[in-house]
Design a protein around this motif. Structure first.
Motif, mmCIF file in Angstrom:
data_model
loop_
_atom_site.group_PDB
_atom_site.id
_atom_site.type_symbol
_atom_site.label_atom_id
_atom_site.label_comp_id
_atom_site.label_asym_id
_atom_site.label_seq_id
_atom_site.Cartn_x
_atom_site.Cartn_y
_atom_site.Cartn_z
ATOM 1 N N GLU A 53 0.817 -1.204 0.000
ATOM 2 C CA GLU A 53 0.000 0.000 0.000
ATOM 3 C C GLU A 53 0.856 1.262 0.000
ATOM 4 O OE1 GLU A 53 -2.121 0.853 3.618
ATOM 5 O OE2 GLU A 53 -3.665 1.987 2.557
ATOM 6 N N LEU A 54 0.482 2.200 -0.874
ATOM 7 C CA LEU A 54 1.113 3.514 -0.848
ATOM 8 C C LEU A 54 0.023 4.511 -0.508
ATOM 9 C CD1 LEU A 54 3.630 5.243 -1.350
ATOM 10 C CD2 LEU A 54 2.875 5.500 -3.715
ATOM 11 N N ILE A 55 0.221 5.253 0.583
ATOM 12 C CA ILE A 55 -0.772 6.255 0.980
ATOM 13 C C ILE A 55 -0.392 7.590 0.355
ATOM 14 C CG2 ILE A 55 -1.812 7.490 2.911
ATOM 15 C CD1 ILE A 55 -1.444 5.020 4.633
ATOM 16 N N LEU A 56 -1.256 8.102 -0.489
ATOM 17 C CA LEU A 56 -0.968 9.357 -1.184
ATOM 18 C C LEU A 56 -1.332 10.571 -0.358
ATOM 19 C CD1 LEU A 56 0.257 9.120 -3.994
ATOM 20 C CD2 LEU A 56 -1.248 7.186 -3.568
ATOM 21 N N ALA A 57 -2.330 10.415 0.474
ATOM 22 C CA ALA A 57 -2.751 11.540 1.305
ATOM 23 C C ALA A 57 -3.666 11.055 2.408
ATOM 24 C CB ALA A 57 -3.468 12.582 0.463
ATOM 25 N N ILE A 58 -3.637 11.795 3.508
ATOM 26 C CA ILE A 58 -4.615 11.572 4.557
ATOM 27 C C ILE A 58 -5.319 12.902 4.753
ATOM 28 C CG2 ILE A 58 -4.940 11.113 6.996
ATOM 29 C CD1 ILE A 58 -2.651 9.127 6.801
ATOM 30 N N LEU A 59 -6.617 12.909 4.482
ATOM 31 C CA LEU A 59 -7.373 14.163 4.491
ATOM 32 C C LEU A 59 -8.145 14.310 5.787
ATOM 33 C CD1 LEU A 59 -8.625 13.720 0.831
ATOM 34 C CD2 LEU A 59 -6.753 15.186 1.621
ATOM 35 N N ASN A 60 -8.010 15.471 6.384
ATOM 36 C CA ASN A 60 -8.688 15.733 7.649
ATOM 37 C C ASN A 60 -10.045 16.381 7.426
ATOM 38 O OD1 ASN A 60 -6.472 14.791 9.176
ATOM 39 N ND2 ASN A 60 -5.435 16.738 8.840
ATOM 40 N N LYS A 61 -10.771 16.546 8.506
ATOM 41 C CA LYS A 61 -12.118 17.119 8.397
ATOM 42 C C LYS A 61 -12.063 18.552 7.849
ATOM 43 C CE LYS A 61 -13.415 19.514 12.540
ATOM 44 N NZ LYS A 61 -13.814 19.535 13.899
ATOM 45 N N GLY A 62 -13.067 18.873 7.074
ATOM 46 C CA GLY A 62 -13.133 20.199 6.472
ATOM 47 C C GLY A 62 -12.615 20.219 5.046
ATOM 48 N N LEU A 63 -11.842 19.197 4.693
ATOM 49 C CA LEU A 63 -11.227 19.178 3.367
ATOM 50 C C LEU A 63 -12.085 18.421 2.358
ATOM 51 C CD1 LEU A 63 -7.530 18.428 4.386
ATOM 52 C CD2 LEU A 63 -8.677 20.632 4.156
ATOM 53 N N SER A 64 -11.845 18.714 1.090
ATOM 54 C CA SER A 64 -12.542 17.982 0.041
ATOM 55 C C SER A 64 -11.667 16.815 -0.400
ATOM 56 C CB SER A 64 -12.844 18.902 -1.136
ATOM 57 O OG SER A 64 -11.639 19.335 -1.720
#
Length: 198
Positions: A53-64
């Motif tokens: 697995e490669l994680i490209l991003a972890i998006l937090n609340k409020g983000l699209s």
DNA sequence: CCATTAAATGGCC
DNA sequence: GGCCATTTAATGG
């Protein structure tokens, strides 16, 4: 948050509660909705040929979530998976376009958000292509902390496991564990009850 | 209490 | 730096 929730709702957005590990969309599928996180976190990932697995991003609340695909005619290059108990607002593409047309300020906000993410991609790419693991890990952890209000030393508890850090930096868990201990000795971070503080 | 999952270690290439 | 095996710690029912 990126776009006001009431505004999204007035354009027909719907709230959706997601269980941890719920797949919001899959790689190669056609984008049909604008997503914005109300609660929780979402990860964007990709599995390479070896199944790693490669994680490209972890998006937090409020983000699209991967809104850029709504501006071009491509399929998703990543999977989006709920990282934990998460709530999202979901707005059909057509309604999203209409919202942008009728709200210039929002359009500018999206531009800014897009620019920030692209900027961050440059930084992360620079870090993640370093041959030195400490550079990659420092980059990943520093980015996580950039979302925190408190920037003082050791004030931020990194909300990631060693394995997740490994998936972000494309390193092995063992390397992450060892490098993090080295960074602790160097005073860059602290480990308390196995949690990382930076 | 046991099972599961994450973290940590040491040996080896 | 990765891979493998093993041990140790934390978590949850």
């Amino acid at each position: 948050m990126l776009i006001d929730e009431q505004l999204l709702l007035s354009y027909g957005a719907e709230l959706e509660d997601l269980r941890p590990s719920y797949v919001i969309f899959e790689e190669n599928s056609v984008p049909k909705y604008y997503y914005q996180i109300v609660k929780g976190r979402i990860k964007l990932n990709h599995y390479n040929e070896d199944g790693k697995e490669l994680i490209l991003a972890i998006l937090n609340k409020g983000l699209s979530v991967c809104e850029l695909l709504l501006f071009i005619d491509e399929t998703y290059p990543v999977n989006a998976i709920a990282f934990e108990e998460t709530t999202v607002l979901k707005l059909p593409k057509n309604d999203f376009v209409r919202l942008l047309d009728e709200n210039q300020q929002i359009s500018r906000d999206i531009n800014k958000f897009l620019s920030e993410r692209l900027y961050y991609k440059y930084i992360m790419l620079e870090n993640n292509t370093s041959l030195r693991p400490e550079v990659r890990i420092k980059g990943a952890l520093g980015y996580q902390k950039s979302f925190s209000n408190d920037q003082s030393k050791y004030s931020f508890e990194v909300p990631l496991t060693r394995q997740q850090i490994a998936s972000i930096t494309a390193l092995r868990v063992e390397t992450v564990i060892r490098t993090i201990k080295k960074l602790e000795k160097a005073g860059f971070l602290k480990i308390i009850n196995r949690k990382i503080y930076i």
